[in-house]
Scaffold this motif. Structure first.
Motif, PDB file in Angstrom:
ATOM      1  N   ALA A  76       1.074   7.565  -0.953  1.00  0.00           N
ATOM      2  CA  ALA A  76       0.638   7.619   0.443  1.00  0.00           C
ATOM      3  C   ALA A  76      -0.777   8.170   0.518  1.00  0.00           C
ATOM      4  O   ALA A  76      -1.162   9.052  -0.259  1.00  0.00           O
ATOM      5  N   GLY A  77      -1.558   7.658   1.471  1.00  0.00           N
ATOM      6  CA  GLY A  77      -2.904   8.169   1.636  1.00  0.00           C
ATOM      7  C   GLY A  77      -3.718   7.341   2.601  1.00  0.00           C
ATOM      8  O   GLY A  77      -3.195   6.466   3.304  1.00  0.00           O
ATOM      9  N   ASP A  78      -5.019   7.617   2.608  1.00  0.00           N
ATOM     10  CA  ASP A  78      -5.965   7.040   3.547  1.00  0.00           C
ATOM     11  C   ASP A  78      -6.836   6.018   2.820  1.00  0.00           C
ATOM     12  O   ASP A  78      -7.455   6.353   1.796  1.00  0.00           O
ATOM     13  N   ALA A  79      -6.930   4.805   3.350  1.00  0.00           N
ATOM     14  CA  ALA A  79      -7.746   3.764   2.733  1.00  0.00           C
ATOM     15  C   ALA A  79      -9.228   4.100   2.744  1.00  0.00           C
ATOM     16  O   ALA A  79     -10.009   3.495   1.997  1.00  0.00           O
ATOM     17  N   GLY A 106       5.452  -3.593   3.369  1.00  0.00           N
ATOM     18  CA  GLY A 106       6.802  -3.665   2.821  1.00  0.00           C
ATOM     19  C   GLY A 106       6.867  -3.909   1.334  1.00  0.00           C
ATOM     20  O   GLY A 106       7.951  -3.866   0.742  1.00  0.00           O
ATOM     21  N   GLY A 107       5.727  -4.205   0.695  1.00  0.00           N
ATOM     22  CA  GLY A 107       5.686  -4.288  -0.766  1.00  0.00           C
ATOM     23  C   GLY A 107       5.756  -5.677  -1.364  1.00  0.00           C
ATOM     24  O   GLY A 107       5.917  -5.807  -2.578  1.00  0.00           O
ATOM     25  N   ARG A 108       5.599  -6.736  -0.554  1.00  0.00           N
ATOM     26  CA  ARG A 108       5.814  -8.089  -1.077  1.00  0.00           C
ATOM     27  C   ARG A 108       4.919  -8.414  -2.275  1.00  0.00           C
ATOM     28  O   ARG A 108       5.397  -8.976  -3.270  1.00  0.00           O
ATOM     29  N   HIS A 109       3.638  -8.056  -2.227  1.00  0.00           N
ATOM     30  CA  HIS A 109       2.768  -8.326  -3.374  1.00  0.00           C
ATOM     31  C   HIS A 109       3.013  -7.324  -4.501  1.00  0.00           C
ATOM     32  O   HIS A 109       2.952  -7.682  -5.680  1.00  0.00           O
ATOM     33  N   ALA A 110       3.289  -6.071  -4.153  1.00  0.00           N
ATOM     34  CA  ALA A 110       3.554  -5.064  -5.187  1.00  0.00           C
ATOM     35  C   ALA A 110       4.745  -5.453  -6.049  1.00  0.00           C
ATOM     36  O   ALA A 110       4.723  -5.288  -7.278  1.00  0.00           O
ATOM     37  N   PHE A 111       5.785  -5.999  -5.440  1.00  0.00           N
ATOM     38  CA  PHE A 111       6.966  -6.393  -6.209  1.00  0.00           C
ATOM     39  C   PHE A 111       6.629  -7.542  -7.166  1.00  0.00           C
ATOM     40  O   PHE A 111       7.095  -7.562  -8.314  1.00  0.00           O
ATOM     41  N   GLU A 112       5.843  -8.497  -6.718  1.00  0.00           N
ATOM     42  CA  GLU A 112       5.459  -9.604  -7.590  1.00  0.00           C
ATOM     43  C   GLU A 112       4.584  -9.111  -8.739  1.00  0.00           C
ATOM     44  O   GLU A 112       4.729  -9.552  -9.889  1.00  0.00           O
ATOM     45  N   LEU A 113       3.685  -8.190  -8.453  1.00  0.00           N
ATOM     46  CA  LEU A 113       2.842  -7.619  -9.502  1.00  0.00           C
ATOM     47  C   LEU A 113       3.693  -6.896 -10.548  1.00  0.00           C
ATOM     48  O   LEU A 113       3.437  -6.994 -11.760  1.00  0.00           O
ATOM     49  N   TYR A 114       4.691  -6.186 -10.087  1.00  0.00           N
ATOM     50  CA  TYR A 114       5.601  -5.479 -10.996  1.00  0.00           C
ATOM     51  C   TYR A 114       6.361  -6.467 -11.869  1.00  0.00           C
ATOM     52  O   TYR A 114       6.508  -6.269 -13.085  1.00  0.00           O
ATOM     53  N   ARG A 115       6.822  -7.557 -11.267  1.00  0.00           N
ATOM     54  CA  ARG A 115       7.524  -8.584 -12.044  1.00  0.00           C
ATOM     55  C   ARG A 115       6.627  -9.189 -13.127  1.00  0.00           C
ATOM     56  O   ARG A 115       7.110  -9.663 -14.157  1.00  0.00           O
ATOM     57  N   ARG A 116       5.330  -9.184 -12.883  1.00  0.00           N
ATOM     58  CA  ARG A 116       4.381  -9.766 -13.842  1.00  0.00           C
ATOM     59  C   ARG A 116       3.950  -8.774 -14.918  1.00  0.00           C
ATOM     60  O   ARG A 116       3.086  -9.085 -15.734  1.00  0.00           O
ATOM     61  N   GLY A 117       4.524  -7.584 -14.888  1.00  0.00           N
ATOM     62  CA  GLY A 117       4.286  -6.638 -15.965  1.00  0.00           C
ATOM     63  C   GLY A 117       3.134  -5.693 -15.749  1.00  0.00           C
ATOM     64  O   GLY A 117       2.713  -4.987 -16.682  1.00  0.00           O
ATOM     65  N   ALA A 118       2.593  -5.636 -14.539  1.00  0.00           N
ATOM     66  CA  ALA A 118       1.444  -4.780 -14.268  1.00  0.00           C
ATOM     67  C   ALA A 118       1.871  -3.316 -14.111  1.00  0.00           C
ATOM     68  O   ALA A 118       3.057  -3.002 -13.927  1.00  0.00           O
ATOM     69  N   ALA A 119       0.879  -2.441 -14.177  1.00  0.00           N
ATOM     70  CA  ALA A 119       1.053  -1.041 -13.783  1.00  0.00           C
ATOM     71  C   ALA A 119       0.589  -0.945 -12.336  1.00  0.00           C
ATOM     72  O   ALA A 119      -0.608  -0.937 -12.052  1.00  0.00           O
ATOM     73  N   VAL A 120       1.542  -0.925 -11.401  1.00  0.00           N
ATOM     74  CA  VAL A 120       1.263  -1.120  -9.982  1.00  0.00           C
ATOM     75  C   VAL A 120       1.254   0.202  -9.234  1.00  0.00           C
ATOM     76  O   VAL A 120       2.144   1.035  -9.418  1.00  0.00           O
ATOM     77  N   VAL A 121       0.257   0.348  -8.356  1.00  0.00           N
ATOM     78  CA  VAL A 121       0.272   1.427  -7.367  1.00  0.00           C
ATOM     79  C   VAL A 121       0.365   0.775  -5.993  1.00  0.00           C
ATOM     80  O   VAL A 121      -0.550   0.055  -5.579  1.00  0.00           O
ATOM     81  N   ALA A 122       1.476   0.977  -5.311  1.00  0.00           N
ATOM     82  CA  ALA A 122       1.651   0.507  -3.941  1.00  0.00           C
ATOM     83  C   ALA A 122       1.163   1.621  -3.016  1.00  0.00           C
ATOM     84  O   ALA A 122       1.738   2.706  -2.990  1.00  0.00           O
ATOM     85  N   PHE A 123       0.099   1.340  -2.260  1.00  0.00           N
ATOM     86  CA  PHE A 123      -0.581   2.380  -1.486  1.00  0.00           C
ATOM     87  C   PHE A 123      -0.523   2.049  -0.009  1.00  0.00           C
ATOM     88  O   PHE A 123      -0.834   0.928   0.414  1.00  0.00           O
ATOM     89  N   ASP A 124      -0.149   3.034   0.809  1.00  0.00           N
ATOM     90  CA  ASP A 124      -0.086   2.831   2.256  1.00  0.00           C
ATOM     91  C   ASP A 124      -0.082   4.203   2.926  1.00  0.00           C
ATOM     92  O   ASP A 124       0.233   5.215   2.285  1.00  0.00           O
ATOM     93  N   ARG A 125      -0.402   4.246   4.213  1.00  0.00           N
ATOM     94  CA  ARG A 125      -0.346   5.524   4.930  1.00  0.00           C
ATOM     95  C   ARG A 125       1.028   5.755   5.554  1.00  0.00           C
ATOM     96  O   ARG A 125       1.335   6.865   5.990  1.00  0.00           O
ATOM     97  N   ASP A 126       1.871   4.723   5.618  1.00  0.00           N
ATOM     98  CA  ASP A 126       3.186   4.816   6.239  1.00  0.00           C
ATOM     99  C   ASP A 126       4.197   5.303   5.197  1.00  0.00           C
ATOM    100  O   ASP A 126       4.701   4.521   4.381  1.00  0.00           O
ATOM    101  N   GLU A 127       4.511   6.581   5.220  1.00  0.00           N
ATOM    102  CA  GLU A 127       5.380   7.144   4.200  1.00  0.00           C
ATOM    103  C   GLU A 127       6.810   6.623   4.295  1.00  0.00           C
ATOM    104  O   GLU A 127       7.492   6.492   3.277  1.00  0.00           O
ATOM    105  N   ALA A 128       7.270   6.329   5.508  1.00  0.00           N
ATOM    106  CA  ALA A 128       8.624   5.794   5.662  1.00  0.00           C
ATOM    107  C   ALA A 128       8.736   4.431   4.998  1.00  0.00           C
ATOM    108  O   ALA A 128       9.723   4.142   4.304  1.00  0.00           O
ATOM    109  N   GLU A 129       7.724   3.585   5.198  1.00  0.00           N
ATOM    110  CA  GLU A 129       7.759   2.263   4.566  1.00  0.00           C
ATOM    111  C   GLU A 129       7.627   2.389   3.054  1.00  0.00           C
ATOM    112  O   GLU A 129       8.269   1.669   2.300  1.00  0.00           O
TER     113      GLU A 129
END
Length: 258
Positions: free
Chosen positions: A74-77, A24-47
């Motif tokens: 989206a992709g494969d780990a 759902g992005g909980r860590h990605a959102f915090e990373l974004y708030r901290r000014g990072a260049a974030v890639v949120a990666f998952d295989r679930d395209e709907a999420e």
């Protein structure tokens, strides 16, 4: 609700960070708030669509500092679509317990982290997870569910074999372990069961209000029944190039002769 402790996992503005299995992005959102260049990666395209929508809302509301970037991919780990050494930091929170070939996923995590970079890996802790498996077969046989229980020693041994240097660790979310025990006892999908509903209300109140009593209780209980264990890792720095060493040595000798 963050599992990674950002005091132990420093992220600076401009750092390139991969949130592997972002959910759902909980860590990605915090990373974004901290000014990072974030890639949120998952295989679930709907999420991921929801994560991308939240990134857009955060940009519109000015929640991320100038220069911060975020995208959902989206992709494969097991075959990450990124070049070697692409990221300064990697988060892999509650993902490895879902992947049959976890050692290959760890190798990919190592590959895309730059030499000297830091990773944070979290998985369900052994004791709380063992209780869940004992209480409910459905909990661990559902499609896409947990397929293994790690001891910390096993997790660290696999990560070390992948090439990582093992750093500190801690446990998190002790107050959430009883909630999952209740859910496993009354039915994993029985969200409206009185016991599950009441305890869920307690957790929401704790997250929103963060009272000293529950915060203190969780700190005391985390080493015993923390729902997650977090391990911090480093990819060793690249060794100096032999040519560079010889050039530096020659420059040093010339300087000494002068």
């Amino acid at each position: 609700m963050l599992t990674v402790d950002f005091n132990r996992f420093p992220v600076r503005p401009g750092d390139r960070v991969l949130d592997l299995g972002c959910g759902g992005g909980r860590h990605a959102f915090e990373l974004y708030r901290r000014g990072a260049a974030v890639v949120a990666f998952d295989r679930d395209e709907a999420e991921l669509a929801g994560v991308a929508g939240m990134f857009a809302a955060m940009r519109a509301e000015g929640e991320a500092p100038e220069g911060a970037r975020a995208e959902a991919v989206a992709g494969d780990a097991l075959a990450l679509p990124f070049p070697d050494g692409s990221f300064d930091r990697v988060v892999a929170a509650e993902i490895l317990e879902h992947i049959p070939d976890d050692t290959r996923a760890m190798a990919e995590l190592f590959r895309v982290l730059r030499p000297g970079g830091i990773a944070a890996v979290t998985v369900p802790s052994w004791l709380p997870e063992r209780v869940c498996w004992a209480l409910s077969e459905e909990y661990h046989t559902v499609e896409g569910g947990h397929i293994r229980i790690y001891t910390r020693a096993e997790l660290e041994a696999k990560l070390k074999a992948a090439g990582f240097r093992i750093g500190p660790h801690h446990h998190a979310h002790a107050l959430h372990a009883p909630y999952w025990w209740i859910k496993c006892a009354v039915g994993v999908d029985a969200d409206e069961h009185p016991a599950a509903r009441l305890y869920h209300r307690l957790l929401v109140w704790d997250i929103m209000k963060r009272p000293w009593l529950t915060r203190s209780a969780e700190r005391l209980l985390n080493p015993l029944i923390g729902k997650s264990v977090v391990v911090y890792l480093r990819r060793p720095p690249a060794p100096p190039r032999r040519g560079a060493d010889k050039a530096a040595e020659g420059a040093g000798l010339a300087h000494a002769a002068a």
